[in-house]
Write an enzyme that holds these catalytic residues in place. Structure first.
Site, PDB file in Angstrom:
ATOM      1  N   ASP A  80     -43.459  19.042 -26.140  1.00 65.68           N
ATOM      2  CA  ASP A  80     -44.778  18.775 -26.699  1.00 65.68           C
ATOM      3  C   ASP A  80     -44.870  19.152 -28.175  1.00 65.68           C
ATOM      4  O   ASP A  80     -45.928  19.549 -28.655  1.00 65.68           O
ATOM      5  CB  ASP A  80     -45.876  19.516 -25.904  1.00 65.68           C
ATOM      6  N   HIS A 121     -46.046  11.777 -24.538  1.00 65.12           N
ATOM      7  CA  HIS A 121     -46.233  11.663 -25.986  1.00 65.12           C
ATOM      8  C   HIS A 121     -47.654  11.215 -26.214  1.00 65.12           C
ATOM      9  O   HIS A 121     -48.099  10.257 -25.595  1.00 65.12           O
ATOM     10  CB  HIS A 121     -45.377  10.552 -26.596  1.00 65.12           C
ATOM     11  N   THR A 149     -43.721  19.255 -13.019  1.00 70.99           N
ATOM     12  CA  THR A 149     -44.830  18.312 -13.171  1.00 70.99           C
ATOM     13  C   THR A 149     -45.143  17.627 -11.837  1.00 70.99           C
ATOM     14  O   THR A 149     -46.093  16.861 -11.755  1.00 70.99           O
ATOM     15  CB  THR A 149     -44.481  17.239 -14.222  1.00 70.99           C
ATOM     16  N   ARG A 170     -24.762  12.096  -5.446  1.00 71.30           N
ATOM     17  CA  ARG A 170     -24.256  10.736  -5.212  1.00 71.30           C
ATOM     18  C   ARG A 170     -24.953  10.024  -4.066  1.00 71.30           C
ATOM     19  O   ARG A 170     -24.362   9.246  -3.340  1.00 71.30           O
ATOM     20  CB  ARG A 170     -22.724  10.762  -5.026  1.00 71.30           C
ATOM     21  N   GLN A 220     -38.742  16.019 -23.171  1.00 69.15           N
ATOM     22  CA  GLN A 220     -38.732  17.485 -23.095  1.00 69.15           C
ATOM     23  C   GLN A 220     -38.098  18.082 -24.355  1.00 69.15           C
ATOM     24  O   GLN A 220     -38.247  17.495 -25.415  1.00 69.15           O
ATOM     25  CB  GLN A 220     -38.024  17.989 -21.818  1.00 69.15           C
ATOM     26  N   THR A 274     -50.185  16.381 -21.738  1.00 72.64           N
ATOM     27  CA  THR A 274     -50.462  14.938 -21.756  1.00 72.64           C
ATOM     28  C   THR A 274     -50.255  14.355 -20.361  1.00 72.64           C
ATOM     29  O   THR A 274     -50.966  13.449 -19.936  1.00 72.64           O
ATOM     30  CB  THR A 274     -49.484  14.229 -22.728  1.00 72.64           C
ATOM     31  N   THR A 288     -49.920  16.282 -17.258  1.00 77.51           N
ATOM     32  CA  THR A 288     -50.569  16.952 -16.131  1.00 77.51           C
ATOM     33  C   THR A 288     -51.957  17.487 -16.473  1.00 77.51           C
ATOM     34  O   THR A 288     -52.692  17.889 -15.580  1.00 77.51           O
ATOM     35  CB  THR A 288     -49.721  18.161 -15.670  1.00 77.51           C
ATOM     36  N   GLY A 289     -52.321  17.522 -17.760  1.00 71.74           N
ATOM     37  CA  GLY A 289     -53.605  18.075 -18.171  1.00 71.74           C
ATOM     38  C   GLY A 289     -53.659  19.595 -18.104  1.00 71.74           C
ATOM     39  O   GLY A 289     -54.682  20.207 -18.399  1.00 71.74           O
ATOM     40  N   ARG A 340     -51.686  24.513 -21.944  1.00 72.41           N
ATOM     41  CA  ARG A 340     -50.362  25.000 -22.338  1.00 72.41           C
ATOM     42  C   ARG A 340     -50.433  26.469 -22.709  1.00 72.41           C
ATOM     43  O   ARG A 340     -51.421  26.930 -23.266  1.00 72.41           O
ATOM     44  CB  ARG A 340     -49.838  24.197 -23.534  1.00 72.41           C
ATOM     45  N   GLY A 352     -46.371  17.659 -40.342  1.00 78.23           N
ATOM     46  CA  GLY A 352     -47.585  17.052 -39.792  1.00 78.23           C
ATOM     47  C   GLY A 352     -48.802  17.897 -40.153  1.00 78.23           C
ATOM     48  O   GLY A 352     -48.809  19.114 -39.960  1.00 78.23           O
TER      49      GLY A 352
END
Ligand code: IMP
Length: 427
Positions: A13, A41, A128, A142, A223, A298, A300-301, A304, A412
């Site tokens: 994130d 994202h 998640t 396999r 991730q 984004t 699971t809401g 964090r 950013g």
């Protein structure tokens, strides 16, 4: 033109969409090479907010071909929901390419993910719940089902039978759940075949040809470094290779074709799920960072976990990934603080560690050693060059750069595409 790998330097994130935006129109292909719809994202384009879970963020850049390569695990219901949602908003998804070797997430993977987490109790990972781990477990065992299996119904049935044989015993006898019928799964998977067929390719070959032609290929990790199954805070990790080397195994493009590795790092730290997090703030300061940064998952809401910047982690990410440039995100979130703590080392049982310790037990005991840098009060969201930033913000960025040992090439300063300070070109 180069192949570039883009990774997260922390626990995910970090805002990789920002870096994709900074590369902008140069990118011909964006490849998702690991993970599945556990990723999230958030990309803001022209004031519109898009939350992507499975599709690579390049899908929002006109002219860019999005690729889901072999290292990804695909939940087809999510894939087509996401395609339909974007198409309804006018985004062209018709150029998407999907590897024939990618593995599928079926309903039983989601079920197993949820019941095992519940069964683990206090030792749970905080997944998640999207079936990611169980799908990768089947791949390694396999007994996985791949995209190409949809094109041969007999093979598909055999594979689903094989995958369910053990799981049904486990579900019924250990977890007290109902058994899952082979036909139910086969039918659901087959219902996607016609829509999927036109998208499926040997994506390794396509990408190799694209690089031969001189196209630019961006490999976008899901991730992040500290969630990598080998190099992260195991077992509190995801089940795939989220570091730069994963771009090669996850796509069939060899290491000597990769030119640059960009790592996205947040100006502070967040993580979702369980596991060690030395700079975590469990007090009001953590709540403030969460609110200011909109730090809610984004996918699971979930809120964090938030903490200060951790320099040993950035140094580690630089080394493990072979980082050539950092992209620093969310610097604007720190605006208004008097002083900003930055973790420069750890105190572990009375001993100073400048690097990540060798064992998980030590990392669990790590206490951050902080240096305090001056904050700034000015709104920086309109800054576009380094000189536009207040002096204290410039010093903060410079300090982070020196601690990580690699240049910060873009910063950013707000959620919008254009809200970026470009220090030097990323291509
Ligand atoms: P899984 O990937 O669902 O198996 O979850 C394993 C761990 O990775 C959990 O702690 C998740 O919260 C975390 N995780 C998975 N995907 C992301 C992501 O995109 N961002 C941040 N954390 C993630």
């Amino acid at each position: 033109m180069p192949a570039i790998v883009l990774v997260g330097a922390q626990w995910g994130d970090e805002g990789k969409g920002k870096a994709t935006d900074a590369l902008g129109a140069h990118v011909d292909y964006v490849v998702k090479f690991n993970g599945g719809n556990n990723a999230g994202h958030t990309v803001v384009v022209g004031g519109e907010k898009y939350a992507l879970h499975l599709l690579p963020s390049g899908i929002l850049t006109p002219g860019c071909i999005p690729v889901i390569s072999n290292g990804v695990v695909i939940d087809l219901s999510v894939l087509f929901d996401e395609i339909e949602g974007l198409t309804a908003r006018g985004v062209d998804c018709s150029t998407l390419l999907v590897s024939s070797n990618a593995h599928l997430i079926a309903s039983y993977h989601r079920t197993v993910d949820k019941v095992t987490e519940r069964f683990l109790g206090k030792r749970r990972i905080g997944t998640t719940g999207r079936g990611i781990g169980p799908a990768y477990a089947d791949k390694i065992n396999r007994v996985g089902v791949r995209v190409q299996d949809l094109f041969d119904e007999n093979i598909l049935r055999q594979k689903v039978e094989g995958a369910l044989e053990q799981k049904n015993h486990l579900l019924a006898k250990v977890y007290n759940r109902r058994k899952i019928a082979v036909e139910e799964v086969v039918e659901e998977l087959l219902s996607y075949t016609d829509r999927l067929r036109p998208l499926v390719r040997d994506t390794s070959l396509e990408l190799s040809r694209a690089l031969d032609r001189g196209d630019m290929v961006l490999f976008e990790a899901g991730q992040a470094t500290m969630l990598d199954v080998d190099h992260g805070t195991y077992p509190f990790v995801t089940s795939s290779s989220a570091t730069a080397a994963g771009a090669c195994t996850g796509s069939g493009v060899p290491p000597n074709r990769v030119d640059r590795v960009l790592a996205v790092v947040k100006a502070y730290t967040t993580r979702v799920g369980e596991g060690p997090f030395p700079t975590e703030l469990t007090d009001e300061a953590g709540d403030q960072l969460r609110e200011a940064g909109g730090e809610f998952g984004t996918t699971t809401g979930r809120p964090r976990r938030c903490g200060w910047y951790d320099a040993p982690i950035s140094r580690y990410a630089a080394r493990i990934n072979g980082v050539t440039d950092f992209v620093l995100t969310k610097l604007d979130v720190l605006t208004g603080l008097e002083r900003i703590p930055v973790c420069v080392a750890y105190d572990i049982d009375g001993v100073r560690h400048d690097e990540l310790p060798m064992t998980q037990s030590e990392f669990h005991h790590a206490r951050p050693v902080y240096e305090h840098l001056d904050g700034w009060q000015e709104d920086i969201s309109g800054c576009r060059t380094l000189d536009d930033l207040p002096k204290a913000a410039q010093v903060y960025v410079k300090a982070l750069e020196e601690m990580a040992g690699k240049p910060i090439s873009a910063i950013g300063v707000g959620p919008g595409r254009e809200q970026t300070v470009v220090v030097r070109d990323l291509v």
